[in-house]
Design an enzyme around this catalytic site. Structure first.
Site, PDB file in Angstrom:
ATOM      1  N   HIS A 196      17.782 -12.231   4.917  1.00  0.00           N
ATOM      2  CA  HIS A 196      16.756 -11.202   4.738  1.00  0.00           C
ATOM      3  C   HIS A 196      16.928 -10.473   3.419  1.00  0.00           C
ATOM      4  O   HIS A 196      15.960 -10.160   2.730  1.00  0.00           O
ATOM      5  CB  HIS A 196      16.853 -10.169   5.871  1.00  0.00           C
ATOM      6  CG  HIS A 196      16.033 -10.532   7.049  1.00  0.00           C
ATOM      7  ND1 HIS A 196      16.413 -10.261   8.329  1.00  0.00           N
ATOM      8  CD2 HIS A 196      14.842 -11.146   7.131  1.00  0.00           C
ATOM      9  CE1 HIS A 196      15.488 -10.681   9.157  1.00  0.00           C
ATOM     10  NE2 HIS A 196      14.530 -11.228   8.464  1.00  0.00           N
ATOM     11  N   ARG A 303       5.905 -21.027   8.175  1.00  0.00           N
ATOM     12  CA  ARG A 303       7.045 -21.376   9.041  1.00  0.00           C
ATOM     13  C   ARG A 303       6.998 -20.490  10.283  1.00  0.00           C
ATOM     14  O   ARG A 303       7.522 -19.383  10.286  1.00  0.00           O
ATOM     15  CB  ARG A 303       8.359 -21.129   8.303  1.00  0.00           C
ATOM     16  CG  ARG A 303       8.670 -22.082   7.164  1.00  0.00           C
ATOM     17  CD  ARG A 303      10.007 -21.707   6.549  1.00  0.00           C
ATOM     18  NE  ARG A 303      10.577 -22.762   5.753  1.00  0.00           N
ATOM     19  CZ  ARG A 303      10.577 -22.775   4.409  1.00  0.00           C
ATOM     20  NH1 ARG A 303      10.020 -21.794   3.739  1.00  0.00           N
ATOM     21  NH2 ARG A 303      11.151 -23.773   3.751  1.00  0.00           N
ATOM     22  N   ARG A 340       2.718 -24.619  10.479  1.00  0.00           N
ATOM     23  CA  ARG A 340       3.672 -25.615  10.970  1.00  0.00           C
ATOM     24  C   ARG A 340       4.146 -25.220  12.357  1.00  0.00           C
ATOM     25  O   ARG A 340       4.499 -24.068  12.592  1.00  0.00           O
ATOM     26  CB  ARG A 340       4.872 -25.717  10.031  1.00  0.00           C
ATOM     27  CG  ARG A 340       5.834 -26.814  10.456  1.00  0.00           C
ATOM     28  CD  ARG A 340       6.956 -27.000   9.489  1.00  0.00           C
ATOM     29  NE  ARG A 340       7.920 -25.919   9.563  1.00  0.00           N
ATOM     30  CZ  ARG A 340       9.010 -25.847   8.786  1.00  0.00           C
ATOM     31  NH1 ARG A 340       9.236 -26.789   7.888  1.00  0.00           N
ATOM     32  NH2 ARG A 340       9.849 -24.850   8.907  1.00  0.00           N
ATOM     33  N   GLU A 443      10.190 -35.558   6.025  1.00  0.00           N
ATOM     34  CA  GLU A 443      11.481 -34.939   5.701  1.00  0.00           C
ATOM     35  C   GLU A 443      12.665 -35.720   6.273  1.00  0.00           C
ATOM     36  O   GLU A 443      13.794 -35.281   6.188  1.00  0.00           O
ATOM     37  CB  GLU A 443      11.504 -33.477   6.146  1.00  0.00           C
ATOM     38  CG  GLU A 443      11.076 -33.216   7.562  1.00  0.00           C
ATOM     39  CD  GLU A 443      10.941 -31.722   7.878  1.00  0.00           C
ATOM     40  OE1 GLU A 443      11.405 -30.879   7.095  1.00  0.00           O
ATOM     41  OE2 GLU A 443      10.385 -31.413   8.948  1.00  0.00           O
ATOM     42  N   ASN A 466      13.721 -30.179   1.279  1.00  0.00           N
ATOM     43  CA  ASN A 466      15.002 -29.579   1.684  1.00  0.00           C
ATOM     44  C   ASN A 466      15.711 -30.483   2.693  1.00  0.00           C
ATOM     45  O   ASN A 466      16.899 -30.782   2.576  1.00  0.00           O
ATOM     46  CB  ASN A 466      14.788 -28.199   2.316  1.00  0.00           C
ATOM     47  CG  ASN A 466      13.972 -27.283   1.422  1.00  0.00           C
ATOM     48  OD1 ASN A 466      13.903 -27.512   0.229  1.00  0.00           O
ATOM     49  ND2 ASN A 466      13.359 -26.274   1.999  1.00  0.00           N
ATOM     50  N   ASP A 467      14.939 -30.901   3.689  1.00  0.00           N
ATOM     51  CA  ASP A 467      15.541 -31.783   4.699  1.00  0.00           C
ATOM     52  C   ASP A 467      15.618 -33.233   4.233  1.00  0.00           C
ATOM     53  O   ASP A 467      16.554 -33.948   4.591  1.00  0.00           O
ATOM     54  CB  ASP A 467      14.754 -31.699   6.014  1.00  0.00           C
ATOM     55  CG  ASP A 467      15.162 -30.483   6.822  1.00  0.00           C
ATOM     56  OD1 ASP A 467      16.383 -30.248   6.940  1.00  0.00           O
ATOM     57  OD2 ASP A 467      14.285 -29.758   7.305  1.00  0.00           O
ATOM     58  N   ARG A 477      22.715 -29.115   4.570  1.00  0.00           N
ATOM     59  CA  ARG A 477      22.211 -28.173   3.567  1.00  0.00           C
ATOM     60  C   ARG A 477      22.789 -26.776   3.737  1.00  0.00           C
ATOM     61  O   ARG A 477      22.635 -25.923   2.854  1.00  0.00           O
ATOM     62  CB  ARG A 477      20.676 -28.139   3.586  1.00  0.00           C
ATOM     63  CG  ARG A 477      20.082 -27.674   4.877  1.00  0.00           C
ATOM     64  CD  ARG A 477      18.591 -27.969   4.954  1.00  0.00           C
ATOM     65  NE  ARG A 477      17.773 -26.796   4.706  1.00  0.00           N
ATOM     66  CZ  ARG A 477      16.497 -26.686   5.084  1.00  0.00           C
ATOM     67  NH1 ARG A 477      15.899 -27.688   5.710  1.00  0.00           N
ATOM     68  NH2 ARG A 477      15.822 -25.611   4.825  1.00  0.00           N
ATOM     69  N   CYS A 514       6.337 -29.213  -0.037  1.00  0.00           N
ATOM     70  CA  CYS A 514       6.506 -27.801   0.329  1.00  0.00           C
ATOM     71  C   CYS A 514       7.980 -27.402   0.381  1.00  0.00           C
ATOM     72  O   CYS A 514       8.303 -26.266   0.723  1.00  0.00           O
ATOM     73  CB  CYS A 514       5.824 -27.492   1.658  1.00  0.00           C
ATOM     74  SG  CYS A 514       6.560 -28.355   3.047  1.00  0.00           S
TER      75      CYS A 514
HETATM   76  C1  PEP Z   1      11.881 -28.727   4.051  1.00  0.00           C
HETATM   77  O1  PEP Z   1      12.677 -29.261   4.823  1.00  0.00           O
HETATM   78  O2  PEP Z   1      11.786 -29.023   2.844  1.00  0.00           O
HETATM   79  C2  PEP Z   1      10.986 -27.662   4.532  1.00  0.00           C
HETATM   80  C3  PEP Z   1      10.032 -27.158   3.771  1.00  0.00           C
HETATM   81  O3  PEP Z   1      11.221 -27.178   5.767  1.00  0.00           O
HETATM   82  P1  PEP Z   1      12.401 -26.134   6.102  1.00  0.00           P
HETATM   83  O4  PEP Z   1      12.995 -25.682   4.792  1.00  0.00           O
HETATM   84  O5  PEP Z   1      11.733 -25.051   6.846  1.00  0.00           O
HETATM   85  O6  PEP Z   1      13.330 -26.978   6.912  1.00  0.00           O
HETATM   86 MG    MG Z   2      12.472 -28.970   6.942  1.00  0.00          MG
END
Ligand code: PEP
Ligand code: MG
Length: 583
Positions: A196, A303, A340, A443, A466-467, A477, A514
């Site tokens: 946060h 999200r 999502r 992802e 990211n995933d 991660r 994204c």
């Molecule tokens: C991702 O995995 O890139 C993504 C946007 O989802 P999150 O970061 O919420 O897992």
């Molecule tokens: Mg993700």
């Protein structure tokens, strides 16, 4: 003596000022057993302290400036909800009744139990919500001790505008004291990219570096410090020449920021005239405001798990969810909003909602019952969310985005449930957009490699880098120990992204990115050259990415980007990337 500390950069920019140390708010508590006759009195003390903290949070909320970032109000609300949550309140009272603990002991014991559950949560974002509970408990403990419940307290009074806050951790509600730029920046021992504190810092535009271990022990009150929020560096007692260099960079950045604002209303297109969509990632309905402010042309990722995370006993009901989704949709004034469905995994808050066994004991929660896998295992919960999202589609352009899909049957099951949710709404006479588009996050490497399965069944794709990086490279991660191996430029990652973009384009299916890569201006040209025309990112990144788009020419990017994708050796990849940057 000058020294340098390293942490995680969470909010860009450079701050130069004097350290203002905020002492850790944790209090030592007494531990003793009480007699049966004292039980009710002990509970009464707790209720009084709880009420006092409520009053303080209400006062903080009422004090919010009209133009305060929307996150601030949301954080106070989160703390108010935690303060009433049965997992905290009722369980603590039960400890007083059954174990005869004094209230402070019971409260810290219950905090310990909740913390253990949070430590097991795989999702970094949700795991960091543990800090919110700790901060609420801290406030109650202070109220029990009769102290002021504000961590910053008097610190703000008399603080001059060259102060940089240095703290072990900062409660989001206390971050309110940063309004009107009283402080230049901040440094904390704890925290991660999605804490946060980091979120508020980004929304306030204050340079910040978190996770700077032992900063609050090593830095002394009034030390001159430089916070480099771009690189996660904190320089204590800098040499005059270093100070001069950073002062120069600071003024350059201020100029850059002013220039960037001029781009806000210009159309986003490359030098060769290709139109590019820049959308926003949001966590709360009120974030729509920041998205519009930054010039986003829609929300590419909402999200929704943020809405769920404070409901330990039950999920938000359909009406409450519908209201949140509708507010986001209305807040975007007719621009598209991609909602999502819930992305949580092996975590305690959802466990208590009837999730069944296994979450806490999963050996590899990132590979376990996460996101759509969890939703499909809880069809009633999933249908509730789908109905709420569909109902919001009557108020604007809504798209439904499904996280973590990998298998054809998962896609088919999901689409069946969406049809079922529509049937239920028809039966109830409730309106929705019957043509609402449904898309998938790409992802998981399997999803990218088997992308024809997705292209055949879905209306659009969104690449969650990211995933995708986490699963392609087998790098958790959230694990610091392997963070240096988390590499967006690994050839395998780039190939999967390129493959997805190429196949989607061939099939005429819209595709966006994204994940964090979309908001990194150093990767904008590469992604453009790979064929990406839709990016979604935190609103604070939007203008700097837009600037890169405006300077890029897709034609001249073709060859160097092809060279990047044809390279495997790190030096060759780097050399080709330099040519991309220069193209
Ligand atoms: C991702 O995995 O890139 C993504 C946007 O989802 P999150 O970061 O919420 O897992
Ligand atoms: Mg993700």
């Amino acid at each position: 003596m000058s020294f340098t500390l390293h942490g995680i950069p969470v909010s860009r920019g450079i701050a130069i000022g004097r350290a203002y140390l905020i002492a850790p708010a944790a209090l030592d508590v007494d531990h003793y057993l009480i007699g049966p006759a004292q039980i009710e009195g002990e509970i009464e003390r707790f209720r009084t302290a709880q009420q006092r903290v409520h009053t303080e949070l209400d006062a903080l909320r009422a004090d919010l400036a009209a133009d305060a970032p929307s996150e601030m109000g949301a954080f106070i609300n989160v703390h108010s909800m935690i303060l009433n949550d049965a997992m905290l309140v009722q369980e603590t009272i039960d400890l007083v009744r059954t174990r005869r603990y004094n209230i402070e002991w019971a409260l810290t014991e219950q905090l310990e139990r909740l913390s253990r559950h949070f430590d097991d949560i795989e999702d970094e974002y949700l795991r960091e919500r543990k800090a919110d509970i700790e901060q609420v408990v801290e406030r109650v403990l202070k109220a029990l001790a009769g102290a002021s419940t504000s961590t910053l307290g008097d610190a703000v009074h008399g603080a001059c505008n060259e102060m940089i806050v240095v703290a072990h951790d900062i409660a989001p509600a206390d971050m309110l004291q940063f309004k009107t730029q009283t402080f230049q920046g901040f440094v904390t021992d704890l925290g991660g990219r999605t804490s946060h504190t980091a979120i508020v810092a980004r929304s306030l535009g204050i340079p910040a570096t978190v996770g700077v271990q032992h900063a609050s022990a090593l830095i002394r009150q009034d030390d001159l410090i430089i916070v480099d929020g771009d690189h996660g560096i904190v320089i204590v007692d800098p040499a005059p020449i270093v100070l001069e260099e950073y002062s120069y960079r600071q003024s350059e950045k201020a100029l850059e920021q002013r220039k960037l604002q001029r781009l806000k209303f210009s159309p986003t297109q490359t030098l060769c005239g290709t139109k590019i969509e820049l959308c926003a990632n949001i966590e709360l309905p009120d974030d729509a405001h920041a998205a519009l402010e930054a010039g986003a042309t829609g929300v590419g990722l909402f999200r929704t798990e943020f809405l769920f995370m404070n409901h330990k006993q039950h999920l938000p009901q359909e009406e409450e969810q519908f209201d949140a989704y509708r507010r986001a949709v209305e807040g975007m004034n007719g621009l598209p909003v991609t909602i999502r469905t819930i992305d949580v995994g092996a975590d305690k808050p959802l466990d208590s909602m009837g999730g069944g066994d296994g979450y806490e004991t999963a050996a590899n929660p990132a590979l376990g019952l996460r996101a759509i896998r969890w939703s499909l295992s809880e069809p009633q919960m999933f249908l509730t969310q789908l109905r709420a999202i569909l109902r919001a589609s009557a108020f604007g352009q809504v798209k439904i985005l499904i996280p973590m899909l990998a298998h054809a049957q998962e896609i088919d099951q999901t689409l069946d449930l969406i049809r079922e949710a529509k049937r239920q709404l028809d039966d109830a006479g409730l309106v929705y957009d019957p043509n609402v588009r449904v898309g998938a996050m790409i992802e998981i490497p399997a999803a990218a490699i088997a992308v024809p399965l997705f292209l055949k069944r879905l209306d659009f794709l969104s690449i969650g880098t990211n995933d995708l990086i986490q699963y392609t490279l087998a790098i958790d991660r959230a694990d610091n120990a392997v963070a240096h191996l988390y590499d967006p430029l690994h050839p395998a990652v780039l190939h999967l992204i390129a493959l997805t973009l190429r196949e989607a384009k061939r099939a005429g299916v819209p595709v966006s990115v994204c994940g964090e890569m979309a908001g990194d201006p150093t990767l904008t040209r590469l992604l453009l050259g790979m064929g990406l025309t839709e990016f979604s990112m935190h609103p604070s990144q939007l203008l700097v990415v837009k600037q890169e788009v405006l300077r890029s020419n897709l034609k001249t990017l073709e060859k160097p980007v092809a060279d990047v994708l044809a390279s495997f050796e790190p030096e060759e990849v780097q050399a080709a990337l330099r040519r991309v940057a220069a193209a």
